[in-house]
Write a protein that holds these residues in place. Structure first.
Motif, mmCIF file in Angstrom:
data_model
loop_
_atom_site.group_PDB
_atom_site.id
_atom_site.type_symbol
_atom_site.label_atom_id
_atom_site.label_comp_id
_atom_site.label_asym_id
_atom_site.label_seq_id
_atom_site.Cartn_x
_atom_site.Cartn_y
_atom_site.Cartn_z
ATOM 1 N N GLN A 24 0.835 -1.197 0.000
ATOM 2 C CA GLN A 24 0.000 0.000 0.000
ATOM 3 C C GLN A 24 0.871 1.249 0.000
ATOM 4 O O GLN A 24 1.871 1.340 0.712
ATOM 5 C CB GLN A 24 -0.897 -0.013 1.236
ATOM 6 C CG GLN A 24 -1.837 1.161 1.328
ATOM 7 C CD GLN A 24 -2.767 1.064 2.528
ATOM 8 O OE1 GLN A 24 -2.881 0.023 3.159
ATOM 9 N NE2 GLN A 24 -3.427 2.152 2.834
ATOM 10 N N GLU A 48 1.603 -4.838 19.872
ATOM 11 C CA GLU A 48 0.344 -4.773 19.120
ATOM 12 C C GLU A 48 0.378 -3.638 18.097
ATOM 13 O O GLU A 48 -0.031 -3.814 16.942
ATOM 14 C CB GLU A 48 -0.830 -4.587 20.078
ATOM 15 C CG GLU A 48 -2.167 -4.592 19.381
ATOM 16 C CD GLU A 48 -3.323 -4.468 20.351
ATOM 17 O OE1 GLU A 48 -4.384 -3.988 19.917
ATOM 18 O OE2 GLU A 48 -3.165 -4.836 21.527
ATOM 19 N N GLU A 49 0.870 -2.461 18.489
ATOM 20 C CA GLU A 49 0.964 -1.335 17.560
ATOM 21 C C GLU A 49 1.939 -1.628 16.423
ATOM 22 O O GLU A 49 1.696 -1.285 15.274
ATOM 23 C CB GLU A 49 1.402 -0.066 18.302
ATOM 24 C CG GLU A 49 0.360 0.464 19.253
ATOM 25 C CD GLU A 49 0.912 1.539 20.179
ATOM 26 O OE1 GLU A 49 0.135 2.466 20.512
ATOM 27 O OE2 GLU A 49 2.099 1.458 20.561
ATOM 28 N N ALA A 100 2.757 -4.631 15.261
ATOM 29 C CA ALA A 100 2.117 -5.634 14.405
ATOM 30 C C ALA A 100 1.076 -4.984 13.496
ATOM 31 O O ALA A 100 0.977 -5.332 12.322
ATOM 32 C CB ALA A 100 1.467 -6.727 15.253
ATOM 33 N N GLU A 101 0.320 -4.018 14.026
ATOM 34 C CA GLU A 101 -0.650 -3.299 13.194
ATOM 35 C C GLU A 101 0.037 -2.567 12.058
ATOM 36 O O GLU A 101 -0.418 -2.600 10.919
ATOM 37 C CB GLU A 101 -1.449 -2.297 14.039
ATOM 38 C CG GLU A 101 -2.815 -2.797 14.390
ATOM 39 C CD GLU A 101 -3.634 -1.739 15.109
ATOM 40 O OE1 GLU A 101 -3.857 -0.659 14.530
ATOM 41 O OE2 GLU A 101 -4.025 -2.026 16.241
ATOM 42 N N PHE A 160 1.565 -5.490 9.547
ATOM 43 C CA PHE A 160 0.708 -6.475 8.899
ATOM 44 C C PHE A 160 -0.650 -5.985 8.415
ATOM 45 O O PHE A 160 -1.238 -6.603 7.536
ATOM 46 C CB PHE A 160 0.488 -7.672 9.830
ATOM 47 C CG PHE A 160 1.755 -8.375 10.181
ATOM 48 C CD1 PHE A 160 2.463 -9.085 9.217
ATOM 49 C CD2 PHE A 160 2.268 -8.330 11.463
ATOM 50 C CE1 PHE A 160 3.638 -9.734 9.523
ATOM 51 C CE2 PHE A 160 3.448 -8.975 11.786
ATOM 52 C CZ PHE A 160 4.141 -9.685 10.816
ATOM 53 N N TYR A 161 -1.197 -4.925 8.972
ATOM 54 C CA TYR A 161 -2.555 -4.523 8.629
ATOM 55 C C TYR A 161 -2.556 -3.415 7.589
ATOM 56 O O TYR A 161 -2.005 -2.345 7.805
ATOM 57 C CB TYR A 161 -3.330 -4.078 9.873
ATOM 58 C CG TYR A 161 -3.612 -5.226 10.794
ATOM 59 C CD1 TYR A 161 -4.718 -6.037 10.599
ATOM 60 C CD2 TYR A 161 -2.759 -5.521 11.847
ATOM 61 C CE1 TYR A 161 -4.967 -7.105 11.435
ATOM 62 C CE2 TYR A 161 -2.999 -6.593 12.691
ATOM 63 C CZ TYR A 161 -4.106 -7.383 12.475
ATOM 64 O OH TYR A 161 -4.340 -8.442 13.299
ATOM 65 N N ARG A 162 -3.197 -3.697 6.450
ATOM 66 C CA ARG A 162 -3.322 -2.729 5.371
ATOM 67 C C ARG A 162 -4.769 -2.728 4.879
ATOM 68 O O ARG A 162 -5.508 -3.696 5.059
ATOM 69 C CB ARG A 162 -2.397 -3.085 4.200
ATOM 70 C CG ARG A 162 -0.920 -3.032 4.546
ATOM 71 C CD ARG A 162 -0.471 -1.585 4.742
ATOM 72 N NE ARG A 162 0.939 -1.491 5.046
ATOM 73 C CZ ARG A 162 1.427 -1.233 6.253
ATOM 74 N NH1 ARG A 162 0.623 -1.051 7.268
ATOM 75 N NH2 ARG A 162 2.724 -1.142 6.447
ATOM 76 N N ASP A 163 -5.127 -1.642 4.209
ATOM 77 C CA ASP A 163 -6.450 -1.566 3.601
ATOM 78 C C ASP A 163 -6.543 -2.620 2.494
ATOM 79 O O ASP A 163 -5.529 -2.987 1.889
ATOM 80 C CB ASP A 163 -6.694 -0.181 3.005
ATOM 81 C CG ASP A 163 -6.741 0.898 4.073
ATOM 82 O OD1 ASP A 163 -7.037 0.578 5.238
ATOM 83 O OD2 ASP A 163 -6.474 2.065 3.736
ATOM 84 N N ASN A 164 -7.735 -3.078 2.231
ATOM 85 C CA ASN A 164 -7.957 -4.064 1.185
ATOM 86 C C ASN A 164 -9.286 -3.753 0.490
ATOM 87 O O ASN A 164 -10.240 -4.512 0.579
ATOM 88 C CB ASN A 164 -7.969 -5.474 1.785
ATOM 89 C CG ASN A 164 -8.002 -6.542 0.717
ATOM 90 O OD1 ASN A 164 -7.653 -6.299 -0.429
ATOM 91 N ND2 ASN A 164 -8.433 -7.740 1.086
ATOM 92 N N GLU A 169 -7.937 5.392 1.368
ATOM 93 C CA GLU A 169 -7.025 4.583 0.585
ATOM 94 C C GLU A 169 -5.785 5.378 0.189
ATOM 95 O O GLU A 169 -4.718 4.807 -0.016
ATOM 96 C CB GLU A 169 -7.726 4.070 -0.668
ATOM 97 C CG GLU A 169 -8.869 3.136 -0.339
ATOM 98 C CD GLU A 169 -9.869 3.013 -1.466
ATOM 99 O OE1 GLU A 169 -9.671 3.641 -2.503
ATOM 100 O OE2 GLU A 169 -10.841 2.290 -1.303
#
Length: 102
Positions: free
Chosen positions: A22, A37-38, A40-41, A44-48, A99
């Motif tokens: 992204q 946790e922050e 890892a966010e 690993f966490y992205r918009d989809n 996005e």
């Protein structure tokens, strides 16, 4: 074979490029201060989304430069490419603000 427009080299075959995730995801200012946790966010966490989405790409076998692209995730069609830091080009199918910025 699909052609991808490199902002420096022009249109080239897609096998010359690598996906980089992204676009416009800012690196944390103080990564050592993040909790597990922050962190890892961030990693690993992205918009989809379904539809136009800003992504980062590398012209791996050409100029080796990174650039951004607006790609429709439903059709895999590249709507626009542009240099990192530049404005998102008008495509007629604009990605949502969520996005575009992270």
């Amino acid at each position: 074979m699909q052609l991808i427009h490199c902002p420096w080299c022009g249109p080239r075959e897609e096998v010359e490029f690598h996906y980089g995730g992204q676009a416009d995801v800012a690196y944390p200012e103080n990564p050592a201060a993040l909790s597990d946790e922050e962190w890892a966010e961030f990693v690993f966490y992205r918009d989809n989304p379904k539809g136009p989405f800003t992504e980062r790409w590398s012209h791996a076998t050409g100029c080796r430069r990174w650039f951004n692209a607006v790609r429709d995730t439903r059709t895999y069609e590249f709507l626009a490419t542009y240099r990192i830091g530049g404005p998102v080009p008008a495509t007629g199918s604009e990605p949502s603000q969520q996005e575009v910025s992270a």
